[in-house]
Design a protein around this motif. Structure first.
Motif, PDB file in Angstrom:
ATOM      1  N   UNK A  52       0.795  -1.228   0.000  1.00  0.00           N
ATOM      2  CA  UNK A  52       0.000   0.000   0.000  1.00  0.00           C
ATOM      3  C   UNK A  52       0.831   1.284   0.000  1.00  0.00           C
ATOM      4  N   UNK A  53       1.863   1.412   0.843  1.00  0.00           N
ATOM      5  CA  UNK A  53       2.654   2.645   0.791  1.00  0.00           C
ATOM      6  C   UNK A  53       3.299   2.884  -0.575  1.00  0.00           C
ATOM      7  N   UNK A  54       3.756   1.812  -1.203  1.00  0.00           N
ATOM      8  CA  UNK A  54       4.342   1.973  -2.533  1.00  0.00           C
ATOM      9  C   UNK A  54       3.290   2.431  -3.543  1.00  0.00           C
ATOM     10  N   UNK A  55       2.093   1.863  -3.468  1.00  0.00           N
ATOM     11  CA  UNK A  55       1.020   2.309  -4.358  1.00  0.00           C
ATOM     12  C   UNK A  55       0.701   3.780  -4.123  1.00  0.00           C
ATOM     13  N   UNK A  61       4.880  -1.968  -6.724  1.00  0.00           N
ATOM     14  CA  UNK A  61       5.376  -2.848  -5.652  1.00  0.00           C
ATOM     15  C   UNK A  61       6.257  -4.000  -6.139  1.00  0.00           C
ATOM     16  N   UNK A  62       5.922  -4.591  -7.268  1.00  0.00           N
ATOM     17  CA  UNK A  62       6.708  -5.729  -7.757  1.00  0.00           C
ATOM     18  C   UNK A  62       8.099  -5.308  -8.217  1.00  0.00           C
ATOM     19  N   UNK A  63       8.274  -4.059  -8.550  1.00  0.00           N
ATOM     20  CA  UNK A  63       9.595  -3.536  -8.890  1.00  0.00           C
ATOM     21  C   UNK A  63      10.341  -3.126  -7.622  1.00  0.00           C
ATOM     22  N   UNK A  64       9.644  -2.489  -6.703  1.00  0.00           N
ATOM     23  CA  UNK A  64      10.259  -1.998  -5.466  1.00  0.00           C
ATOM     24  C   UNK A  64      10.800  -3.126  -4.595  1.00  0.00           C
ATOM     25  N   UNK A  65      10.182  -4.287  -4.649  1.00  0.00           N
ATOM     26  CA  UNK A  65      10.585  -5.385  -3.775  1.00  0.00           C
ATOM     27  C   UNK A  65      11.829  -6.120  -4.290  1.00  0.00           C
ATOM     28  N   UNK A  66      12.142  -6.000  -5.557  1.00  0.00           N
ATOM     29  CA  UNK A  66      13.230  -6.799  -6.140  1.00  0.00           C
ATOM     30  C   UNK A  66      14.572  -6.660  -5.423  1.00  0.00           C
ATOM     31  N   UNK A  67      15.042  -5.455  -5.101  1.00  0.00           N
ATOM     32  CA  UNK A  67      16.328  -5.392  -4.382  1.00  0.00           C
ATOM     33  C   UNK A  67      16.287  -6.068  -3.016  1.00  0.00           C
ATOM     34  N   UNK A  68      15.127  -6.066  -2.390  1.00  0.00           N
ATOM     35  CA  UNK A  68      14.994  -6.700  -1.080  1.00  0.00           C
ATOM     36  C   UNK A  68      15.030  -8.211  -1.193  1.00  0.00           C
ATOM     37  N   UNK A  69      14.476  -8.755  -2.250  1.00  0.00           N
ATOM     38  CA  UNK A  69      14.465 -10.210  -2.414  1.00  0.00           C
ATOM     39  C   UNK A  69      15.877 -10.777  -2.452  1.00  0.00           C
ATOM     40  N   UNK A  70      16.802 -10.028  -3.025  1.00  0.00           N
ATOM     41  CA  UNK A  70      18.201 -10.471  -3.054  1.00  0.00           C
ATOM     42  C   UNK A  70      18.779 -10.558  -1.641  1.00  0.00           C
ATOM     43  N   UNK A  71      18.356  -9.664  -0.771  1.00  0.00           N
ATOM     44  CA  UNK A  71      18.849  -9.645   0.616  1.00  0.00           C
ATOM     45  C   UNK A  71      18.179 -10.705   1.478  1.00  0.00           C
ATOM     46  N   UNK A  72      17.034 -11.183   1.054  1.00  0.00           N
ATOM     47  CA  UNK A  72      16.225 -12.069   1.881  1.00  0.00           C
ATOM     48  C   UNK A  72      16.369 -13.546   1.510  1.00  0.00           C
ATOM     49  N   UNK A  73      17.500 -13.939   0.983  1.00  0.00           N
ATOM     50  CA  UNK A  73      17.693 -15.327   0.561  1.00  0.00           C
ATOM     51  C   UNK A  73      17.537 -16.320   1.711  1.00  0.00           C
ATOM     52  N   UNK A  74      17.890 -15.906   2.928  1.00  0.00           N
ATOM     53  CA  UNK A  74      17.836 -16.812   4.083  1.00  0.00           C
ATOM     54  C   UNK A  74      16.695 -16.473   5.032  1.00  0.00           C
ATOM     55  N   UNK A  75      15.623 -15.894   4.501  1.00  0.00           N
ATOM     56  CA  UNK A  75      14.510 -15.491   5.364  1.00  0.00           C
ATOM     57  C   UNK A  75      13.258 -16.312   5.089  1.00  0.00           C
ATOM     58  N   UNK A  76      12.342 -16.201   6.037  1.00  0.00           N
ATOM     59  CA  UNK A  76      10.993 -16.735   5.883  1.00  0.00           C
ATOM     60  C   UNK A  76      10.081 -15.516   5.805  1.00  0.00           C
ATOM     61  N   UNK A  77       9.332 -15.401   4.737  1.00  0.00           N
ATOM     62  CA  UNK A  77       8.380 -14.302   4.561  1.00  0.00           C
ATOM     63  C   UNK A  77       6.978 -14.809   4.813  1.00  0.00           C
ATOM     64  N   UNK A  78       6.211 -14.033   5.556  1.00  0.00           N
ATOM     65  CA  UNK A  78       4.808 -14.364   5.783  1.00  0.00           C
ATOM     66  C   UNK A  78       3.963 -13.283   5.143  1.00  0.00           C
ATOM     67  N   UNK A  79       3.010 -13.699   4.335  1.00  0.00           N
ATOM     68  CA  UNK A  79       2.115 -12.766   3.671  1.00  0.00           C
ATOM     69  C   UNK A  79       0.688 -13.300   3.756  1.00  0.00           C
ATOM     70  N   UNK A  80      -0.249 -12.390   3.679  1.00  0.00           N
ATOM     71  CA  UNK A  80      -1.657 -12.769   3.772  1.00  0.00           C
ATOM     72  C   UNK A  80      -2.230 -13.013   2.381  1.00  0.00           C
ATOM     73  N   UNK A  81      -2.954 -14.090   2.234  1.00  0.00           N
ATOM     74  CA  UNK A  81      -3.692 -14.375   0.999  1.00  0.00           C
ATOM     75  C   UNK A  81      -4.898 -13.448   0.969  1.00  0.00           C
ATOM     76  N   UNK A  82      -5.077 -12.735  -0.141  1.00  0.00           N
ATOM     77  CA  UNK A  82      -6.151 -11.741  -0.209  1.00  0.00           C
ATOM     78  C   UNK A  82      -7.191 -12.040  -1.276  1.00  0.00           C
ATOM     79  N   UNK A  83      -6.999 -13.056  -2.069  1.00  0.00           N
ATOM     80  CA  UNK A  83      -7.879 -13.282  -3.204  1.00  0.00           C
ATOM     81  C   UNK A  83      -9.029 -14.242  -2.968  1.00  0.00           C
ATOM     82  N   UNK A  84      -9.187 -14.728  -1.763  1.00  0.00           N
ATOM     83  CA  UNK A  84     -10.208 -15.742  -1.508  1.00  0.00           C
ATOM     84  C   UNK A  84     -11.368 -15.236  -0.665  1.00  0.00           C
ATOM     85  N   UNK A  85     -11.563 -13.944  -0.634  1.00  0.00           N
ATOM     86  CA  UNK A  85     -12.625 -13.407   0.208  1.00  0.00           C
ATOM     87  C   UNK A  85     -13.607 -12.591  -0.604  1.00  0.00           C
ATOM     88  N   UNK A  86     -14.242 -11.678   0.076  1.00  0.00           N
ATOM     89  CA  UNK A  86     -15.202 -10.792  -0.575  1.00  0.00           C
ATOM     90  C   UNK A  86     -14.493  -9.818  -1.507  1.00  0.00           C
TER      91      UNK A  86
END
Length: 126
Positions: A52-55, A61-86
């Motif tokens: 949301x802040x990037x928007x 957002x998919x461009x802004x996250x790319x540099x971070x993905x390189x840093x997060x090779x050894x991480x666990x990311x938790x995200x919420x599924x948003x497409x299965x609701x109202x």
């Protein structure tokens, strides 16, 4: 990078902490802290909150996250599924849901493993 997704209050964090031997000190909450404050923590909570802040800043957002993905090779990311609701009522809410969906798909493509958690139970998707 490992990705864990699922619906609200389905036990994603507890699942990650138990299955990846993580503690509270391993956690970075993207909903509570600016991303610039990430300091190597192995578990990133609420990754969907980055969208949301990037928007609002007119950024992709998919461009802004790319540099971070390189840093997060050894991480666990938790995200919420948003497409299965109202379907959201306002155009802004629909835009956010769509952007989070694209964002989660990119995270899944980049992740080594992807797990979906429902009712505290994990299912490996990738």
């Amino acid at each position: 990078m490992k990705l864990i997704l699922g619906g609200y209050a389905n036990g994603r964090t507890a699942y990650a902490m138990q299955n990846y031997q993580l503690t509270e000190s391993d956690c970075f909450d993207a909903a509570a802290e600016p991303l610039a404050r990430w300091n190597g923590q192995r578990l990133i909570l609420h990754a969907e909150q980055l969208v949301n802040p990037w928007l609002e800043q007119g950024k992709e957002p998919c461009t802004e996250i790319l540099p971070w993905l390189e840093r997060w090779q050894d991480t666990v990311l938790i995200t919420q599924e948003v497409g299965c609701g109202l379907v959201p009522v306002t155009p802004q809410q629909r835009q956010l849901r769509e952007a989070v969906g694209h964002f989660n798909r990119l995270l899944a493509e980049c992740a080594e493993t992807v797990e979906r958690v429902c009712c505290g139970l994990g299912m490996r998707l990738k």
